[in-house]
Write an enzyme that holds these catalytic residues in place. Structure first.
Site, PDB file in Angstrom:
ATOM      1  NE  ARG A 235      -4.226  -1.541   0.557  1.00  0.00           N
ATOM      2  CZ  ARG A 235      -4.224  -2.821  -0.235  1.00  0.00           C
ATOM      3  NH1 ARG A 235      -3.458  -3.176  -0.841  1.00  0.00           N
ATOM      4  NH2 ARG A 235      -5.447  -3.517   0.088  1.00  0.00           N
ATOM      5  CD  GLU A 264      -1.156   3.862  -6.660  1.00  0.00           C
ATOM      6  OE1 GLU A 264      -2.250   3.495  -7.060  1.00  0.00           O
ATOM      7  OE2 GLU A 264      -0.359   3.132  -6.025  1.00  0.00           O
ATOM      8  CG  HIS A 282      -1.594  -0.251  -7.420  1.00  0.00           C
ATOM      9  ND1 HIS A 282      -2.165   0.658  -6.617  1.00  0.00           N
ATOM     10  CD2 HIS A 282      -1.767  -1.459  -6.963  1.00  0.00           C
ATOM     11  CE1 HIS A 282      -2.600   0.143  -5.539  1.00  0.00           C
ATOM     12  NE2 HIS A 282      -2.224  -1.167  -5.802  1.00  0.00           N
TER      13      HIS A 282
END
Length: 528
Positions: A235, A264, A282
């Site tokens: 995370r 993001e 990601h």
């Protein structure tokens, strides 16, 4: 049987779509390519929705979904789902927590290897710049290096097994598991976080919560070896990005592998300017196998929910108020808070949880134990713990959950007791509900008290001698910590327990100073 309508708001694997199309009891709507404003107009007749990160289940979504019974978040994270808002409208929220486990594990290993051998940079040097310069790309081997793993759950434990196959020495830190889960694998379990900071390579695999945000910051990096390698595929924000940047530019951190960022898309993140970092956008769930698992599992959960069969991985499964008295639900909510409080007060691997009921609530003590277990495991399990899988998760962690119905209390109409046993100590809290659903703790570890179940709480146990309260007040005042309530209980052993409610969070420095007082037996902190 009347058909239920399932609307797919974001793209999932075609195998999951086919499952929905082929089910004769499902009216399937594909809306992944629809504008999000138009999507709102399509929600009114839907019973179940499947969403991903592209669709925010916010106030507008919930208001438009007038007939919605359940939402399946196809993935692990539910950051874009207003769970509380859904609960208020009776919408069950589910996620798919384990479908991308192997994908995340293997990405972690890819980042680790890329950092040690600088593969992306040597690849660019040859392929794009057409430079053949072998002497520029000397890396390091994983064999013999010490790997520190923060969080030894579903993903962290699998990373450990793969790293061990590379002949790395594994040191694991996870205060919420039994040490044997690590030591049985011939790995080292530590309760001292500094042991992790002394490793050659560090990787993190924890939920994102108040305890883990910025768990690696300037202070922790300063303690690390020169030339340490850091990896984060869990995370964004678990490693403080500014501290990470400073460590990489100074050379304290030799290399980092980062898949997740605080904000993001991270196209303007300063970390991208550095030449000793490997990054990916990601990609933890980005494998074909993972996407297949996510799509099919999300579809299966939607079908089960549509048929009322089950709500797998439900994060907010409500009580069926048609089957229980109205007074029970507030006790369930209080039980969950008690479990959460006890786990903070007694921070160590949990061995057992015992829930007792006295009065009319005793009839529902089995259901109550589920809520207590969810609360007790919430802080270290993140999105993976819910009312459906609580007993399974507890069993997987080796935690014994017991219930007990006792004779009626002579003092309280209804009384519940939560006894949480860890490797280090036992915490027992008794609580009741006064008129207007006012939740009160009435006994803590044998000390009679009268404390509201909310706020920032310091639990200070001491020998019952003069001057202690004044010393405690002086320390708190010295750190600008304001006391809003102070409750004191005493026992026959010349001991006292103060439950101090304060207006702000309490730092470890404050707790350490309190613990250094001569009269102090123990001190802990919890926030509800």
């Amino acid at each position: 049987m009347e058909k239920s309508t399932v609307i797919v708001c974001d793209h999932i694997h075609e195998a999951g779509l086919k499952m929905l199309q082929d089910d004769e009891n499902i009216n399937y709507i594909f809306a992944a390519d629809v504008d999000k404003t138009e999507l709102l107009n399509m929600l009114s007749d839907a019973d179940i929705a499947i969403t991903r990160s592209s669709t925010d289940v916010d106030e507008k979504f919930i208001a438009a979904a007038k007939n919605m019974k359940a939402i399946v978040r196809a993935g692990v994270g539910v950051d874009n789902v207003d769970i509380e808002g859904c609960s208020k409208e009776g919408i069950i929220v589910m996620n798919v927590p384990t479908a991308n486990t192997i994908a995340a594990v293997e990405l972690t290993m890819a980042h680790m290897l890329s950092c040690m051998r600088m593969f992306p940079y040597s690849h660019d040097h040859l392929k794009n710049q057409r430079i053949w310069k072998r002497e520029k790309w000397y890396g390091y081997e994983l064999k013999g290096k010490k790997l520190g793993i923060i969080g030894f759950g579903n993903i962290g434990s699998r990373v450990a097994k793969r790293a061990k196959a590379f002949e790395m020495d594994i040191v694991a830190y996870d205060p919420y598991i039994h040490p044997s889960k690590v030591t049985d694998l011939d790995m080292v379990y530590t309760e001292n976080f500094d042991d992790i900071l002394a490793c050659d390579v560090i990787t993190i695999h924890t939920p994102k919560n108040s305890e883990t945000i910025n768990i690696i910051n300037e202070k922790e990096i300063a303690k690390m070896k020169d030339g340490v390698v850091l990896v984060n595929c869990a995370r964004g924000g678990l490693y403080n990005e500014e501290a990470l940047y400073n460590g990489l530019t100074s050379g304290k951190i030799r290399f980092a592998g980062i898949d997740v960022f605080v904000k993001e898309p991270a196209t303007s993140n300063p970390l991208l300017d550095l030449d000793n970092i490997v990054v990916s956008p990601h990609l933890g769930a980005n494998t074909y196998e993972s996407q297949y698992n996510i799509g099919t599992q999300a579809a299966e959960q939607a079908i089960q929910a549509a048929k009322g069969m089950a709500y797998p991985n439900a994060l907010n499964l409500p009580i069926d108020e048609n089957k229980i008295p109205a007074f029970v639900k507030p006790y369930m909510e209080m039980g969950q808070k008690l479990g959460f409080l006890a786990s903070q007060k007694n921070r160590a691997p949990i061995v057992s949880i015992k829930v007792s009921g006295q009065g009319a609530i005793a009839e529902f003590v089995d259901s109550l134990s589920t809520f207590v277990t969810v609360g007790a495991l919430a802080e270290n399990s993140g999105d993976t713990i819910n009312y459906v899988n609580a007993d399974f998760v507890a069993k997987e962690k080796g935690i014994k959950v017991e219930t007990e119905s006792l004779a009626d209390s002579s003092v309280y109409k209804n009384l519940i007791t939560v006894k949480l046993t860890t490797d280090k100590q036992v915490t027992t809290i008794r609580a009741t509900m006064f008129d207007d659903n006012i939740q009160r703790m009435v006994e803590i570890d044998g000390f009679t008290v009268d404390v509201a179940l909310k706020g920032n709480m310091i639990f200070f146990k001491n020998t019952d001698v003069p001057g202690v309260i004044g010393s405690v007040g002086t320390i708190l005042a010295g750190h600008n910590v304001n006391i809003s309530d102070f409750r004191l209980g005493r026992n026959s052993k010349s001991e006292a327990l103060a439950v101090i409610i304060v207006d702000s969070a309490v730092s470890d420095i404050v707790l350490k100073e309190l613990g250094n007082l001569d009269a102090c037996i123990s001190v802990s902190y919890a926030k509800i």
